[in-house]
Scaffold this motif. Sequence first.
Motif, PDB file in Angstrom:
ATOM      1  N   SER A  74      48.790  74.819  51.600  1.00  0.00           N
ATOM      2  CA  SER A  74      47.800  75.778  51.122  1.00  0.00           C
ATOM      3  C   SER A  74      47.308  75.404  49.732  1.00  0.00           C
ATOM      4  N   PHE A  75      46.044  75.755  49.440  1.00  0.00           N
ATOM      5  CA  PHE A  75      45.491  75.542  48.108  1.00  0.00           C
ATOM      6  C   PHE A  75      45.782  76.771  47.248  1.00  0.00           C
ATOM      7  N   ARG A  76      46.219  76.537  46.014  1.00  0.00           N
ATOM      8  CA  ARG A  76      46.458  77.617  45.066  1.00  0.00           C
ATOM      9  C   ARG A  76      45.871  77.242  43.712  1.00  0.00           C
ATOM     10  N   TRP A  77      45.426  78.277  42.965  1.00  0.00           N
ATOM     11  CA  TRP A  77      44.857  78.084  41.633  1.00  0.00           C
ATOM     12  C   TRP A  77      45.964  77.909  40.598  1.00  0.00           C
ATOM     13  N   TYR A  78      45.761  76.949  39.690  1.00  0.00           N
ATOM     14  CA  TYR A  78      46.680  76.730  38.563  1.00  0.00           C
ATOM     15  C   TYR A  78      45.868  76.472  37.301  1.00  0.00           C
ATOM     16  N   ASN A  79      46.471  76.846  36.184  1.00  0.00           N
ATOM     17  CA  ASN A  79      45.903  76.509  34.885  1.00  0.00           C
ATOM     18  C   ASN A  79      46.713  75.345  34.317  1.00  0.00           C
ATOM     19  N   CYS A  80      46.034  74.286  33.956  1.00  0.00           N
ATOM     20  CA  CYS A  80      46.705  73.096  33.427  1.00  0.00           C
ATOM     21  C   CYS A  80      46.359  72.940  31.948  1.00  0.00           C
ATOM     22  N   ARG A  81      47.391  72.809  31.120  1.00  0.00           N
ATOM     23  CA  ARG A  81      47.195  72.644  29.682  1.00  0.00           C
ATOM     24  C   ARG A  81      47.949  71.407  29.208  1.00  0.00           C
ATOM     25  N   ALA A  82      47.333  70.664  28.313  1.00  0.00           N
ATOM     26  CA  ALA A  82      47.976  69.471  27.768  1.00  0.00           C
ATOM     27  C   ALA A  82      47.625  69.332  26.299  1.00  0.00           C
ATOM     28  N   ALA A  83      48.555  68.787  25.537  1.00  0.00           N
ATOM     29  CA  ALA A  83      48.338  68.556  24.110  1.00  0.00           C
ATOM     30  C   ALA A  83      48.976  67.230  23.730  1.00  0.00           C
ATOM     31  N   PRO A  84      48.420  66.541  22.739  1.00  0.00           N
ATOM     32  CA  PRO A  84      48.973  65.243  22.350  1.00  0.00           C
ATOM     33  C   PRO A  84      50.175  65.382  21.413  1.00  0.00           C
ATOM     34  N   LEU A  85      51.144  64.491  21.575  1.00  0.00           N
ATOM     35  CA  LEU A  85      52.262  64.362  20.646  1.00  0.00           C
ATOM     36  C   LEU A  85      51.894  63.235  19.684  1.00  0.00           C
ATOM     37  N   LEU A  86      51.851  63.535  18.381  1.00  0.00           N
ATOM     38  CA  LEU A  86      51.387  62.577  17.385  1.00  0.00           C
ATOM     39  C   LEU A  86      52.547  61.986  16.597  1.00  0.00           C
ATOM     40  N   ASN A  87      52.357  60.743  16.123  1.00  0.00           N
ATOM     41  CA  ASN A  87      53.356  60.148  15.238  1.00  0.00           C
ATOM     42  C   ASN A  87      53.013  60.475  13.787  1.00  0.00           C
ATOM     43  N   GLY A  88      53.742  59.911  12.855  1.00  0.00           N
ATOM     44  CA  GLY A  88      53.530  60.220  11.448  1.00  0.00           C
ATOM     45  C   GLY A  88      52.173  59.801  10.920  1.00  0.00           C
ATOM     46  N   GLN A  89      51.525  58.856  11.582  1.00  0.00           N
ATOM     47  CA  GLN A  89      50.203  58.398  11.156  1.00  0.00           C
ATOM     48  C   GLN A  89      49.070  59.139  11.857  1.00  0.00           C
ATOM     49  N   GLY A  90      49.441  60.107  12.706  1.00  0.00           N
ATOM     50  CA  GLY A  90      48.428  60.883  13.407  1.00  0.00           C
ATOM     51  C   GLY A  90      47.948  60.273  14.700  1.00  0.00           C
ATOM     52  N   ALA A  91      48.564  59.174  15.124  1.00  0.00           N
ATOM     53  CA  ALA A  91      48.174  58.536  16.388  1.00  0.00           C
ATOM     54  C   ALA A  91      48.889  59.211  17.555  1.00  0.00           C
ATOM     55  N   VAL A  92      48.242  59.236  18.704  1.00  0.00           N
ATOM     56  CA  VAL A  92      48.823  59.862  19.886  1.00  0.00           C
ATOM     57  C   VAL A  92      49.934  58.980  20.456  1.00  0.00           C
ATOM     58  N   VAL A  93      51.114  59.555  20.616  1.00  0.00           N
ATOM     59  CA  VAL A  93      52.248  58.854  21.215  1.00  0.00           C
ATOM     60  C   VAL A  93      52.240  59.052  22.725  1.00  0.00           C
ATOM     61  N   GLU A  94      52.005  60.284  23.148  1.00  0.00           N
ATOM     62  CA  GLU A  94      51.891  60.618  24.556  1.00  0.00           C
ATOM     63  C   GLU A  94      51.283  62.009  24.683  1.00  0.00           C
ATOM     64  N   TRP A  95      50.907  62.357  25.899  1.00  0.00           N
ATOM     65  CA  TRP A  95      50.391  63.694  26.199  1.00  0.00           C
ATOM     66  C   TRP A  95      51.458  64.476  26.952  1.00  0.00           C
ATOM     67  N   LEU A  96      51.614  65.748  26.570  1.00  0.00           N
ATOM     68  CA  LEU A  96      52.557  66.638  27.233  1.00  0.00           C
ATOM     69  C   LEU A  96      51.771  67.751  27.910  1.00  0.00           C
ATOM     70  N   SER A  97      52.084  68.007  29.167  1.00  0.00           N
ATOM     71  CA  SER A  97      51.299  68.985  29.924  1.00  0.00           C
ATOM     72  C   SER A  97      52.189  69.946  30.701  1.00  0.00           C
ATOM     73  N   VAL A  98      51.647  71.156  30.891  1.00  0.00           N
ATOM     74  CA  VAL A  98      52.328  72.180  31.682  1.00  0.00           C
ATOM     75  C   VAL A  98      51.318  72.774  32.664  1.00  0.00           C
ATOM     76  N   LEU A  99      51.787  73.090  33.849  1.00  0.00           N
ATOM     77  CA  LEU A  99      50.954  73.672  34.907  1.00  0.00           C
ATOM     78  C   LEU A  99      51.427  75.101  35.142  1.00  0.00           C
ATOM     79  N   LEU A 100      50.521  76.072  34.991  1.00  0.00           N
ATOM     80  CA  LEU A 100      50.857  77.482  35.111  1.00  0.00           C
ATOM     81  C   LEU A 100      50.158  78.092  36.318  1.00  0.00           C
ATOM     82  N   SER A 101      50.892  78.831  37.114  1.00  0.00           N
ATOM     83  CA  SER A 101      50.312  79.491  38.289  1.00  0.00           C
ATOM     84  C   SER A 101      49.472  80.683  37.843  1.00  0.00           C
ATOM     85  N   ILE A 102      48.304  80.863  38.460  1.00  0.00           N
ATOM     86  CA  ILE A 102      47.464  82.022  38.201  1.00  0.00           C
ATOM     87  C   ILE A 102      47.094  82.652  39.534  1.00  0.00           C
TER      88      ILE A 102
END
Length: 206
Positions: A74-102
Motif C-alpha cells: 500500500s502507498f502511504r504519505w510520509y514527511n521526509c526531513r534531512a539536514a547536513p552534518l558539518l565539520n569545523g570548516q563548515g563543509a558537509v560531512v554527510e546528510w542525516l534524514s528521518v522519515l515521519l508518518s503523516i
Amino acid sequence: MAAAEWTATPNGQRRPSLSWQTLTGQSGHDQQGDGWVDILHPEDRHRAMTAWHTAWTHGPTFDTDFRILCADGSFRWYNCRAAPLLNGQGAVVEWLSVLLSIVASARFASPAARPVSEFTPALARSARAMLSWSILDLAEAADVSPSSVKRFEAEDGVRGMTRLAICRALEAEGLHFSVNSRGEISMSMGSAHRIAPDTVENGAYE
C-alpha cells in the motif's frame, strides 16, 4: 516516532538503510544512489528528486512529503526531513534524514484552493528557475510587460490581476502551488515537464 532513518554522502548519494528496507521491502543495494526514488509514488518521484537535488546543492535542509510503496503493497504519505552534518570548516560531512508518518497530505492540494494573494515573488523566481525562463519569457507567457514581472519579483507591489496572470502562466506550464497544513506554500511540477539537472543549480533569474 520515526518510520525510517537514512544517511547520504555530501553530494546526495543515499546509503542503505535497514529501517527503510523494513518499511518498504527495498533491498539495501536498490536503495543506493537514486534508487530510493523507485519506491515512491510515480506522481511524487520527480518532485521529490528535484527537492532533494536543491537541498544538497544549495541547502540548508530538505523537508517534503511523498507517498511510499510500503512492504504490505500500500502507498502511504510520509514527511521526509534531512539536514547536513558539518565539520569545523563548515563543509558537509554527510546528510542525516528521518522519515515521519503523516495521516494525509494537504501540501499538494488543488491549485484552485490556494488564494492568489498567497502567490509570492519568491515562488515566481523559483518557478522561473525550474522552467529555465527569463523575465521576458514569463512576461510573454503571462501577457504582461517585463517591467511588471520585475516589479513583482522585486516585491515592489503590482496589481492583483498582474499577480494572477503570472501565476496562471506558470500553472499552464505544469507548475502547481499549494498550501500545507502549517500555512507554508510549496510548489510541484507535473510529470509532463522535466527539470534539467543543472537548472536549479545555475538558476534562470535574468
